[in-house]
Enzyme design. Structure first.
Site, short mmCIF file in Angstrom:
data_model
loop_
_atom_site.label_atom_id
_atom_site.label_comp_id
_atom_site.label_asym_id
_atom_site.label_seq_id
_atom_site.Cartn_x
_atom_site.Cartn_y
_atom_site.Cartn_z
N ASP A 91 0.82 -1.21 0.00
CA ASP A 91 0.00 0.00 0.00
C ASP A 91 0.85 1.26 0.00
O ASP A 91 2.02 1.26 0.41
CB ASP A 91 -0.97 0.01 1.19
CG ASP A 91 -0.26 -0.04 2.53
OD1 ASP A 91 0.71 -0.80 2.68
OD2 ASP A 91 -0.67 0.70 3.45
N GLU A 158 0.06 -1.08 5.78
CA GLU A 158 1.13 -0.57 6.64
C GLU A 158 0.90 0.89 6.97
O GLU A 158 1.23 1.34 8.07
CB GLU A 158 2.47 -0.76 5.95
CG GLU A 158 3.68 -0.49 6.86
CD GLU A 158 4.14 0.97 6.88
OE1 GLU A 158 4.96 1.32 7.74
OE2 GLU A 158 3.66 1.75 6.02
#
Length: 387
Positions: A91, A158
Site C-alpha cells: 500500500d 502498513e
C-alpha cells in the site's frame, strides 16, 4: 498476468539469470526491476485498495516459476527458503503523481516542483506515488527473491494499522532473518525505529454560560495535553529526536452535546517512544496528568533497536561496499512494520530499500532508477550469503 504486458524471458534461477519482464515501457525501463516498478507505480494502491497491485506481484512471481498467492487479508505470499524473509508493504498513501521518467537535472538545479535533489545528472528518475514509500523497496525485494529463492511477503495496510504485518506474524513461524523494505537509500540500513502509542482522550462536563469560570470538558482536554507535553519535554535541549518521547495531538472535537445539556471533548493523540523508554512507563506518565476524563489507548507499537554487529548487518555492509557504496547506519524517528516483527520474532533483522525518505508521502516522490538496480544487487548478494 498483467493485461497488455508480453513475457519475454525464461524464469530466473538461483544462478542469477534474468527475470521475466514485459514490453511497452519507457526506454530507461530496461531492467526487470525497472519494468516491474513502472507497472507497480502505475497502479494506484492506497491502503485498502491494494488488490490490483497485489495481483501484479503474483503475476510476476508466477511468470518466474515461483508459487505465489494473495491470502485472506490481501498479503502477497511467496514462501520459499526461510533463510531470509524479504517483506515490504504494497500500500501507499493517497495521491496522484503522474508516472513518468525524467533525467535528473544538472548539478545545482532542481526539477520542478521539488526542493530535494536525487540522482546524478542525467540519471533516469521515475516519478510516481509509491516510488519511494515503499514500492521501490517492494520491487527490489521481489526481484531479489526471484533471483535467490528466498521467501517474500508483500503486506497490506502498513500506512494505516499494519494489519498485513500483524496477520503475517500470526500465520507463520519466525524466519531465520528478516529484511523489511522501507527507503533507507541503497547505501543505508535502518537498525532502529521509535515506538508509537496512540490514545483518545474523552471528557464530558455540564453545560453552562460561557461567562462561568469553571473549566469545561474542552479546557480539561487542553490542560491534560499541556501537562503531557511538559512531562515529556527533555531536560537537555540537545537531546536527539530519536531519543525523545515526542507528543502530537492528531485531532480535536468538542462542543455542546446534541441535547444541549453537556459539553463534550474528544482528542486523538500520538506519543513516539524511543527504545530507551518502556511503553508501560510512557502510558503511566501520560495518565498521571489526568484530573478528569479518561484516555482509551490503542495497541502500542513497541520501539526497536537492532545491533549493527549481527551477521545480517555485516552482510549488508559487505554488499554495499562491494557495490561501491559508503555504508550508513540509520535510526528513524517514525515506525515501520519492523517494530512488530522485532517484537514477535527472535531473529536478526534490518530495514533496507532504495529511495530518499525525505520524499516519503511527498508530491514530488521519485526514485533514480540506477539506485533501484543497485539495491537489487545488494539484496541479491545478502540473500545469497545467508543461504
Amino acid at each position: 498476468m498483467a493485461a497488455g504486458k508480453g513475457r519475454e524471458a525464461d524464469a530466473a534461477s538461483d544462478d542469477g539469470g534474468d527475470v521475466v519482464a514485459g514490453g511497452g515501457y519507457p526506454a530507461a525501463c530496461d531492467t526487470p526491476a525497472r519494468k516491474l516498478l513502472y507497472d507497480m507505480v502505475s497502479i494506484p494502491s492506497p491502503s485498502g485498495e491494494e488488490e490490483r497491485a497485489a495481483e501484479r506481484l503474483v503475476d510476476f512471481f508466477e511468470a518466474n516459476g515461483r508459487e505465489a498467492w494473495i491470502d485472506e487479508v490481501g498479503n502477497v505470499r511467496a514462501p520459499a527458503d526461510d533463510a531470509v524473509l524479504l517483506t515490504s508493504h504494497v500500500d501507499t498513501v493517497p495521491g496522484d503523481i503522474p508516472v513518468e521518467v525524467r533525467p535528473a537535472p544538472p548539478e545545482g538545479e532542481l526539477p520542478e516542483p521539488s526542493d530535494v535533489r536525487v540522482g546524478d545528472p542525467g540519471d533516469p528518475v521515475l516519478w510516481g506515488r509509491g516510488a519511494v514509500d515503499a514500492t521501490g523497496p517492494l520491487v527490489a525485494m521481489a526481484v531479489a527473491a526471484v533471483k535467490t529463492g528466498v521467501s517474500f511477503a508483500g503486506v497490506v495496510r502498513e500506512e494505516v494499522d499494519s494489519g498485513g504485518a500483524r496477520a503475517l506474524i500470526d500465520d507463520r513461524d519466525a524466519p531465520e532473518a528478516v529484511i523489511n523494505g522501507e527507503p533507507s537509500g541503497w547505501q543505508g540500513i535502518t537498525l532502529g525505529y521509535r515506538g508509537l502509542l496512540e490514545g483518545t482522550y474523552v471528557n464530558t462536563s455540564e453545560s453552562g454560560h460561557s461567562s462561568r469560570p469553571e473549566p469545561n470538558a474542552i479546557q480539561h482536554a487542553i490542560d491534560w495535553w499541556h501537562g503531557v507535553e511538559e512531562t515529556f519535554t527533555p531536560d537537555d535541549a540537545e537531546t536527539a529526536v530519536f531519543d525523545q518521547v515526542t507528543t502530537k495531538p492528531i485531532s480535536v472535537d468538542g462542543g455542546l452535546s446534541d441535547d444541549g445539556l453537556a459539553v463534550e471533548a474528544t482528542m486523538d493523540v500520538q506519543l513516539r517512544i524511543p527504545p530507551s523508554r518502556p511503553v508501560d512507563e510512557i502510558h503511566e506518565l501520560a495518565e498521571a496528568e489526568l484530573t478528569t476524563g479518561s484516555v482509551h489507548w490503542g495497541e502500542p507499537m513497541p520501539p526497536v533497536m537492532e545491533s549493527p554487529r549481527t551477521d545480517l548487518a555485516r552482510a549488508f555492509r559487505v554488499a554495499i561496499r562491494g557495490a561501491g557504496g559508503d555504508v550508513r547506519l540509520l535510526r528513524k524517528t517514525g515506525t515501520s512494520d519492523m517494530n512488530l516483527f522485532a517484537a514477535a520474532w527472535d531473529c536478526p533483522m534490518v530495514t533496507y530499500g532504495p529511495g530518499n525518505s525525505d520524499l516519503d508521502h511527498a508530491p514530488d516522490e521519485r526514485l533514480p532508477l540506477p539506485d533501484l538496480d543497485r539495491a537489487v544487487s545488494v539484496l541479491t548478494e545478502v540473500c545469497r550469503e545467508r543461504r
